[in-house]
Scaffold this active site. Structure first.
Site, mmCIF file in Angstrom:
data_model
loop_
_atom_site.group_PDB
_atom_site.id
_atom_site.type_symbol
_atom_site.label_atom_id
_atom_site.label_comp_id
_atom_site.label_asym_id
_atom_site.label_seq_id
_atom_site.Cartn_x
_atom_site.Cartn_y
_atom_site.Cartn_z
ATOM 1 N N VAL A 83 0.828 -1.210 0.000
ATOM 2 C CA VAL A 83 0.000 0.000 0.000
ATOM 3 C C VAL A 83 0.861 1.258 0.000
ATOM 4 O O VAL A 83 1.967 1.272 0.538
ATOM 5 C CB VAL A 83 -0.960 0.032 1.216
ATOM 6 C CG1 VAL A 83 -2.025 -1.055 1.076
ATOM 7 C CG2 VAL A 83 -0.227 -0.098 2.534
ATOM 8 N N ILE A 125 3.564 -2.504 5.529
ATOM 9 C CA ILE A 125 4.000 -2.144 4.176
ATOM 10 C C ILE A 125 3.422 -3.053 3.090
ATOM 11 O O ILE A 125 3.679 -2.831 1.917
ATOM 12 C CB ILE A 125 5.541 -2.073 4.031
ATOM 13 C CG1 ILE A 125 6.185 -3.427 4.285
ATOM 14 C CG2 ILE A 125 6.142 -1.015 4.944
ATOM 15 C CD1 ILE A 125 7.662 -3.428 3.928
ATOM 16 N N GLU A 126 2.668 -4.047 3.470
ATOM 17 C CA GLU A 126 2.050 -4.896 2.439
ATOM 18 C C GLU A 126 0.592 -4.476 2.214
ATOM 19 O O GLU A 126 0.316 -3.617 1.395
ATOM 20 C CB GLU A 126 2.207 -6.374 2.802
ATOM 21 C CG GLU A 126 3.697 -6.779 2.818
ATOM 22 C CD GLU A 126 3.946 -8.256 3.083
ATOM 23 O OE1 GLU A 126 3.342 -9.100 2.423
ATOM 24 O OE2 GLU A 126 4.760 -8.570 3.982
ATOM 25 N N MET A 127 -0.339 -4.997 3.011
ATOM 26 C CA MET A 127 -1.736 -4.629 2.769
ATOM 27 C C MET A 127 -2.256 -3.601 3.791
ATOM 28 O O MET A 127 -3.337 -3.036 3.608
ATOM 29 C CB MET A 127 -2.592 -5.886 2.692
ATOM 30 C CG MET A 127 -2.178 -6.742 1.473
ATOM 31 S SD MET A 127 -2.840 -8.418 1.460
ATOM 32 C CE MET A 127 -4.514 -8.116 0.885
#
Lengths: 335, 335
Positions: A83, A125-127
């Site tokens: 994201v 830092i991913e979803m």
């Protein structure tokens, strides 16, 4: 964790394997845990959730964003992008045949697909979701998911983290790519591989690659392996392999430094870039590097070509999928 | 541009329309431009390109990221998010039935789907490619695209911007959602709408909504319309409708200020949020706002409910699609 601490162990294991049955075809059915038997309803729900960007804070990142089922199961980037354009330090492993991994993530920190599915959703830092409670609340707001979860999980409280991750895992267990030229060859069709590919197959065995990359999915028996075994100054300066400490980043134990899950070689020809940090773009180079730092061998050009030809024979048949229809959010935005 | 400059014109147009045939069903086939007749090969290639994130600088944003064909054809966000987490000021229009738009983009700056498809790819905050030359170079590197373009465009120089946008447009012309309850009703099945929906249908005609939202796709005859017609201080403070100058942002002419394309009402119940800046989350509120600032009417609660019920009857049947298989990039990363 069961780890291979030396090349000798690796070779011993390989010897034992080839005595039995070194060359196995890929099963067309993945093993299922006792507490999550697959059903068509779970798989259908899991496919929806897997492709739904509303499982991320911004509504823009789904599981499929980094593990793209329309591609080789990853994102063709050195490091994945989550994201708000954030990136981590590792390369997306392919979701295809991940059901045959003994552990999940590059550092093996998840013991199952169910455990794995829970992770990225709330990784900042991913979803980027704040919590699974927020995810569950968002799913409960979507009428179509109320129905789909009820079908997949009849009984009390159908929408939950446990059920969402079980559905995703059940879907992932369908992502299998059988019938590669290699599988056809091992299954008896001796014309399925070229002479070059057969030479490569022999070299992969002789050199010891399948000491670690063993089994039907060429991803080992669940042990971790040190990489690089013998760090090389030139390669280190170029690719920074040792910057990431692997298993030790999770365990915080010095003896786990630079240990990694053995990744599958299935479909490796179409899942560039390579290695945990995605720093190597071509399979030729990846093969040379692995031979050098893992096995202490400098490969001749024709050896590399033969091995790459063999590895290309590990690209399987990708099942045709229907595109899921995601239920709409009404009267609300994700952001 | 042909524009409606007054409410009177709108009503006159509506009068003329209802005299003829105000209620049209959605065609199941979209019109095709003479220079881009659809073929199965173009459509298949277009579906691949539409879903391929490698058409963006970061390899993370495809056409489908903001115009999601698994959802209502958009992204459920107020403003769409492009590469590196950047956002613009407008809400994604749905791709479903966009083949029936007379012009494309909120400000109508593209005259065709082909023109539209070229835009976001090289927009710095959308897909962020530096140039179409870069896109073409990237596509030429992918063997599977060499084959697919050749099938779709036999002849010289198969991979080009012109061919890529034509293929995408041909695919988009298949994204039609017929057989809504409204279509069934107009087609003769009088049980397809509830009493509330029929009341809403009458009110939509009486109030003058279909003065602008006319035709089979409820998106007008290609004229632009001013919004808000009568700005409202309270609504302006809350929603900032007039911040974006619409057509004038492109034409730089003061007489084009706050003119907009008339968006389709097809599937409007599942394409929240609403209006050009995606500032309004519920259809109830969107209906009240449109009545107030466009038609000078304060709607009673039951009128709003009837109209929303009718608008929900414009949700059509979404064709089941096969998930495309994207050809792999080998020996290179997108980033």
């Amino acid at each position: 964790m069961f780890k291979l601490h030396s090349l000798v162990t690796a070779f011993a294991l390989m010897g034992a394997m080839s005595a039995a049955n070194a060359w196995e075809t890929l099963p067309t059915q993945a093993p299922e845990p006792a507490n999550n038997p697959s059903t068509p309803e779970k798989i259908a729900l899991g496919q929806m959730l897997y492709h739904d960007p509303r499982l991320s804070s911004t509504g823009t990142v789904s599981c499929a964003s980094c593990h793209n089922t329309m591609l080789g199961g990853e994102d063709n980037r050195p490091n994945s992008m989550g994201v708000n354009g954030q990136t981590g330090g590792r390369s997306s492993p392919t979701v295809w045949n991940s059901a045959f991994n003994k552990v999940q993530f590059w550092d093996g920190r998840a013991a199952s697909l169910e455990d794995q599915a829970a992770g990225p959703v709330t990784n900042a830092i991913e979803m980027g979701m704040k919590s699974w409670d927020d995810v569950v609340a968002r799913l409960k707001d979507i009428e179509g998911y109320q129905v789909a979860f009820k079908h997949a999980f009849p009984g009390e409280n159908p929408i939950s983290k446990d059920h969402a991750t079980k559905a995703i895992a059940a879907y992932e267990r369908t992502l299998i790519t059988p019938n590669s030229p290699y599988d056809k060859f091992v299954g008896g069709d001796k014309s399925a591989l070229s002479a070059e590919q057969i030479r490569g197959m022999d070299k992969v065995a002789e050199l010891g690659c399948i000491g670690c990359h063993s089994g039907a999915a060429f991803n080992g028996a669940g042990m971790f392996q040190k990489f690089p075994m013998t760090p090389d100054g030139y390669l280190e300066a170029k690719y920074h392999f040792s910057k990431d400490k692997g298993v030790a980043e999770v365990s915080k134990k010095s003896e786990d430094e630079h240990f990694w899950k053995v990744p599958t070689l299935r479909n490796v020809a179409i899942t560039a870039p390579y290695l945990h940090n995605g720093s190597v773009q071509t399979l030729d180079e990846a093969v040379q590097i692995m031979a050098k730092v893992q096995l202490g061998k400098e490969l001749a050009k024709n050896d590399v070509a033969d091995i790459v030809a063999f590895l290309s024979a590990l690209t399987g048949e990708f099942p045709k999928q229907k595109m899921p229809t995601l239920p709409e959010t009404t009267g609300k935005t994700v952001n």
